[in-house]
Design an enzyme around this catalytic site. Structure first.
Site, mmCIF file in Angstrom:
data_model
loop_
_atom_site.group_PDB
_atom_site.id
_atom_site.type_symbol
_atom_site.label_atom_id
_atom_site.label_comp_id
_atom_site.label_asym_id
_atom_site.label_seq_id
_atom_site.Cartn_x
_atom_site.Cartn_y
_atom_site.Cartn_z
ATOM 1 N N ALA A 52 0.844 -1.197 0.000
ATOM 2 C CA ALA A 52 0.000 0.000 0.000
ATOM 3 C C ALA A 52 0.879 1.247 0.000
ATOM 4 O O ALA A 52 1.966 1.248 0.592
ATOM 5 C CB ALA A 52 -0.929 0.013 1.207
ATOM 6 N N GLU A 53 0.380 2.291 -0.638
ATOM 7 C CA GLU A 53 1.144 3.525 -0.828
ATOM 8 C C GLU A 53 1.646 4.113 0.486
ATOM 9 O O GLU A 53 2.648 4.821 0.526
ATOM 10 C CB GLU A 53 0.276 4.587 -1.519
ATOM 11 C CG GLU A 53 -0.058 4.295 -2.962
ATOM 12 C CD GLU A 53 -1.357 3.529 -3.112
ATOM 13 O OE1 GLU A 53 -1.530 2.493 -2.429
ATOM 14 O OE2 GLU A 53 -2.188 3.946 -3.936
ATOM 15 N N ASN A 54 0.899 3.887 1.558
ATOM 16 C CA ASN A 54 1.266 4.491 2.834
ATOM 17 C C ASN A 54 2.294 3.680 3.607
ATOM 18 O O ASN A 54 2.444 3.865 4.819
ATOM 19 C CB ASN A 54 0.020 4.736 3.690
ATOM 20 C CG ASN A 54 -0.818 3.492 3.894
ATOM 21 O OD1 ASN A 54 -0.859 2.619 3.034
ATOM 22 N ND2 ASN A 54 -1.476 3.402 5.025
ATOM 23 N N ALA A 75 -4.327 2.053 1.611
ATOM 24 C CA ALA A 75 -4.318 3.316 0.865
ATOM 25 C C ALA A 75 -5.707 3.954 0.797
ATOM 26 O O ALA A 75 -5.827 5.139 0.502
ATOM 27 C CB ALA A 75 -3.767 3.099 -0.540
ATOM 28 N N SER A 94 8.041 4.056 0.435
ATOM 29 C CA SER A 94 6.947 3.290 -0.139
ATOM 30 C C SER A 94 6.776 3.613 -1.626
ATOM 31 O O SER A 94 6.562 2.718 -2.457
ATOM 32 C CB SER A 94 5.658 3.594 0.616
ATOM 33 O OG SER A 94 4.620 2.769 0.160
#
Lengths: 218, 218, 218, 218
Positions: A52-54, A75, A94
């Site tokens: 996930a982007e985070n 995300a 990330s």
């Protein structure tokens, strides 16, 4: 357009279909919405590592309501769990994973996809006040492969697979494959090749719902 | 089941091609010495070697350079009294001197999908001769390109079967960023741990950057 | 040039003098050689946090020989200890500290310093086969202040403080203060101002050993 | 003795000037909500706010935007149905949309002393209109500049008196890189720990990037 001879996949059906094609060992980012459901259809014993982007590498199943950890989200900012073997990093690291070509696959939603792989998935017009870019441009450009999960047409019946995207682009020439409620299509140098159709659907009907010429696989 | 462990040094080094760019981590500790000897045995030639320093008159780096398999050395300094220094003086080794911070940043950029960046480091020095410059916010800056590797040779303290790593103390140095920057990251680890034994928040190099791991007990 | 009326500082004396001027709370990088000794003269109860290029933030005193940890070294690859409160990062993050303006001070050695703050500390000629750039260019450009620790003249009696550097530059206009065996000098818009001289030294004698005009502080 | 703890919210927020650029961390968790309210009370105006998203119709970010103290919002997406969306439509809030990975990378660049870099993200999209492009290795790339803050508002799980931080789970997100990128990093922490309680190898944000810490128990 109704045709009793075939049954389009529902949204979860599309997610399930995509899950079948993801092999063990891939690092995969799932976009918000329909793509997120893909992970539910990958068997736990097939080790696919979801990013996930985070900053989460190794997302596990959604937690039971009583087990929600408010410090741990995906995300879409929905509660998640970590899989055994997960790692946590900060936002720049990330996106280094996403932008640096380390993801085997990113599954995104789309408004439109063009026959050359152009993707439009963030705005309906350049001056739209809602600007939902998020991380899609980074993922689209950075992942080794981009697959799209989408309805084959809009709810008004307009084609989403086109010669050229009309909506503002997310990225040029990045889409490798599209999974719709009707078919699986590969983006090739000559345009979309139909890899698979839902049972009972014929090529002509699919072509009629598509805004660019379809090809049979060579 | 994902399992990145390989069972022999030969398996770890398999497939490295002539002409490869090899990123070699280490700054004092943190150099995977057994892998350097593995590279010598493996025999790939015409290598570009990226490493912090050109080393001394003996040691694994000197051994590698002495084979003549390295065509070009990219590093932040070369001692006159070293195998690298002697080969360079004799015209048998190209040397590209890169300031150490620029070297680290170029490697990290390769891993993060940043193809090029500007830096004030080395502007207005002879290292900038003939190079592209740009003034940004009133400061002279040099254009620097990402420095990706075909292979990275990495040292770790602990590794799990997904390739999640920890590095001990200052042996971390170039290891995490070189692992990011290479198409094939080969790790030697002092300890093998169960998946999940490294707390997710404390993984130093996530497995997404790691391809093969060889256990070399201390 | 001998003059019985004054006694130049020895190398450790220069380091001790510099240590007096470093206030609590500063983050400081010490170059290899004479600067490294500065930390020995900062009292432990004055919390100054020493940084090393290889990712150590919070270097403690050198270990006893029997307590050496081979995984923990400074930028000169000498064994160190960590201070309570230390942090360890990788090489790119470590140089982010140096290049991003987070160090209050960097103390470097020098071959030559010019009246405009230009620094030459890595080579005696452009084609010198020994190329010892290391991290000096990054530190010189990135630190909030650069102080120099050096002998006032070469061992042959040639001036090192000059109108212009003759040797290849490390960085332009970065030096703020120079500590020599004879004096402490600030770099100001009009050139070097003499802030302090060793006891018994007179301004004329100092000027005679300097290759650029010295100024009394305003 | 270094002690970065402050004893009140007012002390934490003291001195923030009109016209400041404020970096606000958080992606779901990880947003220091008490500090956002502290910023409202502190009263600085004409702010540029850098944050992942424009928020919703309520919450601390909506409260801040509703004060009218924010002139410009830099973020990766704005919802139409949000305070940010409404202010933008009404012409009372400038919005700069930055792809999320580019946003993270620009922030990290500011902290790392990289004044500008190239990225393929957003090339060939309307976000590139009128912007400087360059083709590198055959890919269209956009020039992106570092995004520094005058102030960063940071959330932590643990902090010691030197400002070393840990972040819990995915609350890490933008916190470490925003702390790097600001001249004044203000932290709220859930837990205060003794110096040395955070293992050096597991510090998520080193104290070198932190200036003030406020203890806000959960």
């Amino acid at each position: 357009m109704a045709d009793a001879a075939f049954k389009p996949l529902d949204r979860l059906g599309i997610a399930r279909r995509i899950a079948q094609d993801i092999p063990e060992g891939w690092f995969v980012n799932l976009g918000i919405g329909m793509p997120t459901a893909v992970s539910d259809y990958v068997p736990v014993d097939r080790e696919v590592i979801f990013h996930a982007e985070n900053g989460v590498i190794g997302i596990g199943p959604a937690p039971a309501p009583e087990a929600v950890n408010p410090y741990l989200v995906n995300a879409g900012t929905h509660p998640i769990t970590l899989r055994v073997g997960a790692a946590l990093v900060h936002h720049a690291d990330s996106f280094a994973i996403a932008r640096g070509g380390h993801l085997d696959l990113c599954v995104l939603g789309a408004f439109q996809v063009a026959a050359n792989g152009d993707l439009a998935n963030w705005a309906h017009a350049p001056d739209e006040p809602t600007k939902q870019v998020g991380g899609a441009m980074d993922l689209a450009v950075g992942a080794k492969r981009v697959w799209i999960a989408m309805e084959h047409t809009t709810k008004h019946g307009h084609a989403r697979l086109l010669d050229q995207c009309v909506y503002p682009l997310t990225a040029k020439g990045v889409v490798k494959r599209v999974y719709t409620d009707l078919a699986v299509l590969d983006v090739t140098p000559r345009g979309f090749e139909v890899r698979e159709m839902v049972p009972g659907l014929d090529f002509g009907t699919l072509q009629a719902r598509t805004g660019t010429r379809l090809h049979h696989p060579t | 089941m994902i399992d990145k462990f390989v069972s022999s040094l030969a398996d770890a080094m398999a497939g490295i091609r002539d002409g490869s760019t090899v990123l070699l981590a280490g700054f004092g500790p943190g150099m995977p010495e057994p892998l350097v000897h593995g590279l010598i045995e493996q025999g790939a030639r015409d290598l570009t070697l990226v490493v912090n320093s050109g080393g001394r008159g003996e040691g694994p780096l000197a051994d590698l350079l002495a084979t003549g398999h390295v065509r070009k050395l990219v590093c932040s300094f070369v001692r006159g009294a070293s195998v690298a220094g002697h080969l360079h003086k004799a015209g048998r080794l190209d040397v590209e001197i890169v300031p150490q911070g620029t070297l680290a940043e170029r490697i990290r950029a390769a891993g993060a999908g940043v193809p090029a960046f500007y830096t004030p480091t080395a502007a207005d020095t002879i290292l900038a001769d003939g190079r592209e410059m740009r003034t940004i916010n009133g400061r002279h800056c040099l254009l620097e390109h990402a420095l990706p590797g075909d292979v990275a040779l990495i040292e770790a303290w602990e590794a799990d079967r997904w390739g999640n790593l920890t590095h001990r103390d200052s042996a971390r140095n170039f290891n995490p960023i070189m692992a990011m920057a290479a198409a094939l990251s080969i790790v030697m680890t002092r300890h093998v741990v169960e998946l999940g034994a490294i707390p997710p928040a404390n993984v130093h190099t996530p497995g997404v950057f790691v391809h093969r791991v060889l256990h070399v007990p201390a």
